[in-house]
Design an enzyme around this catalytic site. Structure first.
Site, PDB file in Angstrom:
ATOM      1  N   SER A 141      -0.229  -3.915   3.668  1.00 16.17           N
ATOM      2  CA  SER A 141       0.675  -3.082   2.871  1.00 16.17           C
ATOM      3  C   SER A 141       1.264  -1.913   3.642  1.00 16.17           C
ATOM      4  CB  SER A 141      -0.027  -2.583   1.602  1.00 16.17           C
ATOM      5  OG  SER A 141      -1.249  -1.956   1.922  1.00 16.17           O
ATOM      6  N   HIS A 193      -0.583   3.686   3.038  1.00 16.31           N
ATOM      7  CA  HIS A 193       0.797   3.515   2.575  1.00 16.31           C
ATOM      8  C   HIS A 193       1.689   4.651   3.083  1.00 16.31           C
ATOM      9  CE1 HIS A 193      -0.902   1.053  -1.043  1.00 16.31           C
ATOM     10  NE2 HIS A 193      -0.966   0.406   0.099  1.00 16.31           N
TER      11      HIS A 193
END
Length: 230
Positions: A141, A193
């Site tokens: 991610s 992230h």
């Protein structure tokens, strides 16, 4: 049949995207096939392959975790969500820059995001916040957020993007996705992230120019090593 449709879907996917998808899925399938007690099983692999600032600090030889963590996932939903988003974002970028530059960019981002992750975790520890230093994070991610950032920051001025029916300026799109992800998945690695967004911004702004594969070099290599058109 289903096999033919899957084959056609994969056949239409650019080579670099297909390669990264194959590595992620392959690692997960191997982890699901070996006995659960093995360190490579997906139930155990995250402990041995995650990016952990504390572990890398005490055992620098395990710096390989920067790379292995990106291709390790914690379960079917985790990898399914990441790969679904990757195959939606990756092909357009690859077709725009070419396969070699795309693959080089993904590999470079994995390394850059790892360095950013370790650096920010150490900085947080310095300011008495040990959470990120003790974290053990896995998944693709971070790269996905980097790709979203590259796509958003390269969009023409005035471009808007859709977030659940709401139109927002492209430059805010990665940050909206970050907020949404944390609201929906509170235990997701916000630092992983965040460094994805920062890494994508650095790449798009040319801050990594010294280690980026230039278009001219990519064309020379592609002439030497013929690749299918993305």
């Amino acid at each position: 049949g289903v096999r033919d449709r899957v084959g056609a879907w994969l056949g239409n996917m650019p080579l670099g995207t297909r390669l990264m998808l194959g590595i992620n899925v392959g690692v997960f399938v191997v982890g699901g096939c070996v006995p659960p007690s093995w360190s490579l099983s997906y139930r155990e692999a995250w402990k041995h392959l995650c990016i952990s600032p504390r572990v890398i600090y005490h055992r620098p030889i395990q710096v390989y975790r920067i790379a292995t963590s990106a291709f390790t996932h914690g379960g079917l939903i985790h990898i399914g969500f990441n790969m679904l988003n990757f195959v939606q974002t990756g092909p357009a970028l690859e077709r725009g820059m070419g396969t070699l530059r795309f693959v080089h960019m993904v590999v470079l981002l994995i390394l850059v995001l790892g360095v950013l992750y370790l650096s920010l975790a150490a900085a947080a520890l310095f300011f008495s916040e040990p959470r990120f230093f003790n974290e053990c994070a896995v998944g693709f991610s971070g790269v996905l957020f980097a790709l979203l950032s590259i796509e958003a920051y390269s969009a023409p001025p005035g471009t808007v993007m859709n977030v659940f029916g709401n139109q927002i300026p492209a430059k805010w799109y990665p940050w909206a996705q970050l907020l949404l992800c944390q609201l929906l998945i509170p235990n997701a690695s916000i630092l992983g992230h965040l460094v994805g967004i920062l890494g994508g911004f650095l790449y798009q702004q040319g801050s990594l120019r010294m280690v980026m594969l230039s278009p001219s070099m990519a064309r020379t290599l592609e002439d030497t090593i013929p690749l299918p058109s993305p």
